[in-house]
Structures are given as structure tokens and as C-alpha cells.
Design a protein around this motif. Structure first.
Motif, short mmCIF file in Angstrom:
data_model
loop_
_atom_site.label_atom_id
_atom_site.label_comp_id
_atom_site.label_asym_id
_atom_site.label_seq_id
_atom_site.Cartn_x
_atom_site.Cartn_y
_atom_site.Cartn_z
N ASP A 98 0.84 -1.20 0.00
CA ASP A 98 0.00 0.00 0.00
C ASP A 98 0.88 1.25 0.00
OD1 ASP A 98 -2.39 -1.45 0.13
OD2 ASP A 98 -2.40 -1.46 2.32
N LEU A 99 1.86 1.26 0.89
CA LEU A 99 2.72 2.43 1.01
C LEU A 99 3.70 2.56 -0.16
CD1 LEU A 99 3.29 2.18 4.85
CD2 LEU A 99 2.21 4.09 3.66
N ARG A 100 4.03 1.44 -0.76
CA ARG A 100 4.93 1.49 -1.92
C ARG A 100 4.29 2.28 -3.07
NH1 ARG A 100 9.44 -1.14 -3.20
NH2 ARG A 100 9.19 -2.59 -1.46
N THR A 101 2.96 2.23 -3.17
CA THR A 101 2.28 2.97 -4.23
C THR A 101 2.47 4.48 -4.07
OG1 THR A 101 0.16 3.13 -3.04
CG2 THR A 101 0.52 1.18 -4.43
N ALA A 102 2.81 4.90 -2.85
CA ALA A 102 3.07 6.33 -2.60
C ALA A 102 4.56 6.65 -2.68
CB ALA A 102 2.53 6.72 -1.23
N GLY A 103 5.37 5.65 -3.01
CA GLY A 103 6.81 5.89 -3.14
C GLY A 103 7.58 5.66 -1.86
N ILE A 104 6.97 4.96 -0.89
CA ILE A 104 7.61 4.68 0.38
C ILE A 104 8.31 3.32 0.32
CG2 ILE A 104 7.23 4.30 2.85
CD1 ILE A 104 6.82 7.18 2.04
N SER A 105 9.57 3.28 0.66
CA SER A 105 10.31 2.02 0.65
C SER A 105 9.81 1.10 1.77
CB SER A 105 11.81 2.28 0.85
OG SER A 105 12.06 2.75 2.17
N ARG A 106 10.16 -0.18 1.66
CA ARG A 106 9.76 -1.14 2.69
C ARG A 106 10.31 -0.74 4.07
NH1 ARG A 106 7.85 -6.19 2.19
NH2 ARG A 106 8.31 -6.16 -0.04
N GLN A 107 11.56 -0.25 4.08
CA GLN A 107 12.17 0.16 5.35
C GLN A 107 11.42 1.33 5.96
OE1 GLN A 107 16.08 2.19 5.30
NE2 GLN A 107 16.74 0.66 6.80
N LYS A 108 11.14 2.35 5.15
CA LYS A 108 10.42 3.51 5.67
C LYS A 108 8.99 3.16 6.06
CE LYS A 108 12.94 7.43 3.70
NZ LYS A 108 12.81 8.68 2.92
N ALA A 109 8.38 2.22 5.35
CA ALA A 109 7.03 1.80 5.70
C ALA A 109 7.00 1.26 7.12
CB ALA A 109 6.53 0.74 4.72
N GLY A 110 8.02 0.49 7.47
CA GLY A 110 8.12 -0.02 8.83
C GLY A 110 8.29 1.09 9.85
N TYR A 111 9.08 2.09 9.49
CA TYR A 111 9.28 3.23 10.39
C TYR A 111 7.97 4.00 10.62
CZ TYR A 111 14.32 2.61 9.43
OH TYR A 111 15.59 2.12 9.30
N LEU A 112 7.23 4.22 9.53
CA LEU A 112 5.98 4.97 9.64
C LEU A 112 4.97 4.23 10.53
CD1 LEU A 112 5.44 6.28 5.99
CD2 LEU A 112 6.47 7.47 7.93
N ARG A 113 4.90 2.92 10.36
CA ARG A 113 3.98 2.15 11.20
C ARG A 113 4.45 2.14 12.66
NH1 ARG A 113 3.59 -1.28 6.54
NH2 ARG A 113 5.26 -2.57 7.38
N ALA A 114 5.76 2.17 12.87
CA ALA A 114 6.27 2.23 14.24
C ALA A 114 5.88 3.55 14.91
CB ALA A 114 7.80 2.08 14.23
N ILE A 115 5.92 4.64 14.16
CA ILE A 115 5.49 5.94 14.69
C ILE A 115 4.01 5.91 15.02
CG2 ILE A 115 5.15 8.38 14.11
CD1 ILE A 115 7.73 8.11 12.38
N ALA A 116 3.21 5.34 14.11
CA ALA A 116 1.77 5.26 14.36
C ALA A 116 1.48 4.43 15.60
CB ALA A 116 1.07 4.66 13.14
N GLY A 117 2.21 3.32 15.76
CA GLY A 117 2.02 2.49 16.94
C GLY A 117 2.39 3.24 18.22
N PHE A 118 3.43 4.03 18.16
CA PHE A 118 3.85 4.85 19.30
C PHE A 118 2.75 5.84 19.67
CE2 PHE A 118 7.17 7.54 21.46
CZ PHE A 118 7.75 6.53 22.21
N ALA A 119 2.16 6.45 18.64
CA ALA A 119 1.07 7.41 18.88
C ALA A 119 -0.14 6.71 19.49
CB ALA A 119 0.70 8.10 17.57
N LEU A 120 -0.44 5.51 19.00
CA LEU A 120 -1.59 4.77 19.53
C LEU A 120 -1.41 4.41 21.00
CD1 LEU A 120 -2.40 2.41 16.53
CD2 LEU A 120 -3.84 4.28 17.40
N ARG A 121 -0.15 4.31 21.43
CA ARG A 121 0.12 4.04 22.85
C ARG A 121 0.21 5.33 23.65
NH1 ARG A 121 3.56 0.54 20.14
NH2 ARG A 121 5.43 1.75 20.65
N ASP A 122 -0.22 6.43 23.05
CA ASP A 122 -0.26 7.75 23.71
C ASP A 122 1.12 8.18 24.19
OD1 ASP A 122 -1.59 10.04 24.51
OD2 ASP A 122 -1.96 9.29 26.54
N GLN A 123 2.13 7.95 23.33
CA GLN A 123 3.50 8.29 23.67
C GLN A 123 3.98 9.57 22.99
OE1 GLN A 123 5.60 6.43 25.91
NE2 GLN A 123 3.51 5.81 26.38
N LEU A 124 3.07 10.30 22.33
CA LEU A 124 3.45 11.53 21.65
C LEU A 124 2.63 12.72 22.15
CD1 LEU A 124 3.95 10.23 17.98
CD2 LEU A 124 5.71 10.89 19.64
#
Length: 224
Positions: A98-124
Motif C-alpha cells: 500500500d505504502l509502496r504505491t506512494a513511493g515509500i520504501s519497505r524500510q520507511k514503511a516499517g518506520y511509519l507504522r512504528a510511529i503510528a504504533g507509538f502514537a496509539l500508545r499515547d506516547q506523543l
């Protein structure tokens, strides 16, 4: 550190008036910096409080040009109709493809999901993080895969608009200080010398860094 010119998630604004007190302090503390300020354009601090969005944009922008980063970010926003905001719950559910269609590499896709997970745990939480020391803030954010010291410093300087951050590891700051202060050191010796020079700039080292970047017509260079 990468050498590709890079615009941070929140670049310094070059319109309006900077704090007279901060400019007076920097100019009096360092004659070299005084000249840089005198030749530069006024820089007006601009706070952005969405740390989650700032982190996402910082990751998207890493190691690519300003133009490419802007184009990819628009494609990322298009994945989240109708308003283009990548809500954490929606982002963690996107696949690498899904993210590759926007030009996001596999590595960066993992980073973006990690940030989202951090936010979901109310860490931001902005109110809490804005009260942390620089070291504690960096330690907190670097728990996120893909987020390093440079990214944490950029958020402090731009998303939180904190006044006394010195981005000694940034390639743009290093190049500017080499040029203006005639520094020939490398590695740890360079960082030590830069830190010594910047000590009198306290408590306005963020503004000093912005003038250094501007002096090279440059913007912060991201970490590898």
C-alpha cells in the motif's frame, strides 16, 4: 549523515522579526555569528504542535530532495481520504505494498507504522514531551525504530520551537561552522570544537543553527 540537501518537516521561516533579545545576545556573544546574522534574512520562529505528523514527515523526507519529499508526502496523504490525515489506526493497517504505491520504501514503511504504533500508545503527548529535557526527549523518541538523534533535534527546534537546541551532528551546521570559523577538525574533535564555540550562544542555540543553515542557503541534512 547524508549529504543530500534536505528540507526539514518544518523549515525556518524567513519573514517577520526574530526576538530582539535573542539576536542581541547572539550578536554580542560571538562576532562571527553577528556577521552571519547581519547578512542574513530575519528568521521568525514558528511552532507546530503535531509531533506525530512531524515525525511522519521527517521520515518521509529522510535522504531525499525537497521536491521528491513533497511529491511523496502528497501521495501518502492521498492514501487517507477525505482530508489526507494519516490517522495512526489507519496507518498501522496499511501494508508495505500500500505504502509502496506512494513511493515509500519497505524500510520507511516499517518506520511509519512504528510511529503510528507509538502514537496509539499515547506516547506523543505534546504537553508532556515539551517539558522534557533535550536528552530525555531524545531518549524517548529514539525508542521508535527509524528515529535518531537528528530527527529528535529537528522536532525540538521546529515542532516544539524550543530555543536552545544545538544540532552538532547536522551536516549543514557542520559545513557552516567549518566555513565561517575555519574549522579543520574531523570526527569527535570537530563535534567537541563546535560545541565549545556554541556554548556562549546559550540559551538561543536553535536560532543560531537556523542562521548557520541559512548562511549556506542550506537546510538540515538528515541522518542515515
Amino acid at each position: 549523515m547524508a549529504s543530500v540537501p534536505h528540507t526539514p518537516a518544518f523549515p525556518p521561516t524567513s519573514t517577520g522579526a526574530s526576538s530582539d533579545k535573542a539576536l542581541a545576545h547572539l550578536s554580542q556573544a560571538d562576532p562571527v555569528l553577528a556577521g552571519i546574522i547581519a547578512r542574513g534574512r530575519p528568521i521568525q520562529p514558528s511552532a507546530h504542535e503535531d509531533l506525530y505528523l512531524a515525525l511522519l514527515r521527517a521520515i518521509v523526507s529522510q535522504q531525499i530532495s525537497t521536491k521528491a519529499a513533497a511529491a511523496i508526502w502528497r501521495k501518502v496523504q492521498a492514501l487517507f481520504p477525505p482530508d489526507g490525515y494519516p490517522e495512526p489506526l489507519a496507518l498501522v493497517e496499511l501494508t508495505d505494498e500500500d505504502l509502496r504505491t506512494a513511493g515509500i520504501s519497505r524500510q520507511k514503511a516499517g518506520y511509519l507504522r512504528a510511529i503510528a504504533g507509538f502514537a496509539l500508545r499515547d506516547q506523543l503527548d505534546h504537553a508532556h514531551l515539551s517539558q522534557l529535557s533535550a536528552d530525555d526527549f531524545t531518549s524517548h523518541l529514539t525508542q521508535i525504530k527509524g528515529v535518531g538523534r537528528w530527527t529528535a533535534q529537528m522536532l525540538q527546534m521546529f515542532a516544539l520551537d524550543q530555543p536552545d537546541v544545538f544540532a552538532e551532528g547536522d551536516l549543514g551546521v557542520q559545513n557552516a561552522m567549518r566555513r565561517h570559523y575555519g574549522l579543520e577538525e574531523t570526527g569527535r574533535a570537530l563535534l567537541k570544537r563546535m560545541t565549545e564555540i556554541a556554548e556562549p550562544w546559550r540559551p538561543y542555540r536553535s536560532l543560531a543553527c537556523k542562521y548557520l543553515w541559512q548562511s549556506l542557503d542550506n537546510t538540515p541534512a538528515p541522518e542515515k
